[in-house]
Design an enzyme around this catalytic site. Structure first.
Site, mmCIF file in Angstrom:
data_model
loop_
_atom_site.group_PDB
_atom_site.id
_atom_site.type_symbol
_atom_site.label_atom_id
_atom_site.label_comp_id
_atom_site.label_asym_id
_atom_site.label_seq_id
_atom_site.Cartn_x
_atom_site.Cartn_y
_atom_site.Cartn_z
ATOM 1 N N ARG A 106 -2.476 -2.808 6.530
ATOM 2 C CA ARG A 106 -3.669 -2.335 7.168
ATOM 3 C C ARG A 106 -3.940 -1.082 6.345
ATOM 4 O O ARG A 106 -5.091 -0.843 5.870
ATOM 5 C CB ARG A 106 -3.429 -2.379 8.413
ATOM 6 C CG ARG A 106 -3.816 -3.051 9.561
ATOM 7 C CD ARG A 106 -4.743 -4.348 9.537
ATOM 8 N NE ARG A 106 -5.564 -4.837 8.632
ATOM 9 C CZ ARG A 106 -4.971 -6.389 8.093
ATOM 10 N NH1 ARG A 106 -4.203 -6.493 9.292
ATOM 11 N NH2 ARG A 106 -5.038 -6.768 7.553
ATOM 12 N N GLU A 109 -5.338 -1.612 2.979
ATOM 13 C CA GLU A 109 -6.965 -1.975 2.974
ATOM 14 C C GLU A 109 -7.862 -0.455 3.204
ATOM 15 O O GLU A 109 -9.154 -0.444 3.365
ATOM 16 C CB GLU A 109 -6.962 -3.068 4.570
ATOM 17 C CG GLU A 109 -8.187 -3.606 4.644
ATOM 18 C CD GLU A 109 -8.269 -3.858 6.246
ATOM 19 O OE1 GLU A 109 -8.634 -6.209 5.822
ATOM 20 O OE2 GLU A 109 -8.047 -3.966 6.628
ATOM 21 N N SER A 132 -2.095 15.466 -5.372
ATOM 22 C CA SER A 132 -0.871 15.855 -5.233
ATOM 23 C C SER A 132 -0.228 14.779 -4.678
ATOM 24 O O SER A 132 -0.112 14.318 -3.292
ATOM 25 C CB SER A 132 -0.087 16.106 -6.236
ATOM 26 O OG SER A 132 1.474 15.791 -6.294
#
EC number: 4.2.1.104
Length: 166
Positions: A106, A109, A132
């Site tokens: 997830r 995603e 960074s």
């Protein structure tokens, strides 16, 4: 009143071959002592995410971290684990790509779906550059809304590094 059970993160055996040898020892001791990453982080004076990253071999422990962690977990002073935790991490190899663990997928995603949107907004606010992951910190918090539903809040804070012109 029923006793509330404490949630403890443990080591997923399917990724153990991708982690440093000391990871299993750290997780075993953490489980035996029933310690959360929150309690370990408080003892070390670090964030929960940073401490968990040490356990997974994705962050380097300072000598002070290694000493405090070894003492807290009851690891032998002669154990090579402290020295191993202070070694240079082999980052980014803890899991397969794309991830197969549902929660990690997830997060992957989220970057797939919103990565370019994040990039565009960051570029507009900060210019041409990158965030960074070295000069970086993160935290995870729980919020409960007015309906009682639990929500997770993940903060990713990285120093902005402008691309240099050459």
């Amino acid at each position: 009143m029923a006793e509330q059970r404490q949630n403890l993160a443990s080591l997923d055996s399917s990724i153990i071959d991708r982690l440093p040898a000391y990871s299993a020892t750290l997780f075993d001791a953490k489980t035996q002592k029933r310690l959360t990453f929150e309690s370990i982080a408080a003892h070390l004076g670090r964030s929960e995410v940073a401490v968990a990253a040490i356990f997974y071999g994705q962050a380097r422990a300072s000598p002070e971290d290694a000493e405090k962690l070894s003492r807290l977990l009851g690891l032998s002073a002669e154990s090579p684990i402290a020295a191993q935790m202070m070694g240079f991490p082999d980052r980014g190899r803890a899991g397969p790509m794309p991830p197969v663990e549902p929660l990690i997928y997830r997060l992957y995603e989220v970057v797939q779906n919103y990565g370019y949107a994040f990039k565009a907004v960051m570029n507009e606010k900060l210019g041409d550059g990158i965030m960074s992951a070295i000069c970086f910190n993160s935290k995870v918090e729980k919020e409960v809304d007015e309906t009682g539903a639990a929500w997770v809040v993940i903060t990713l804070k990285g120093k902005w590094l402008p691309f240099s012109r050459f």
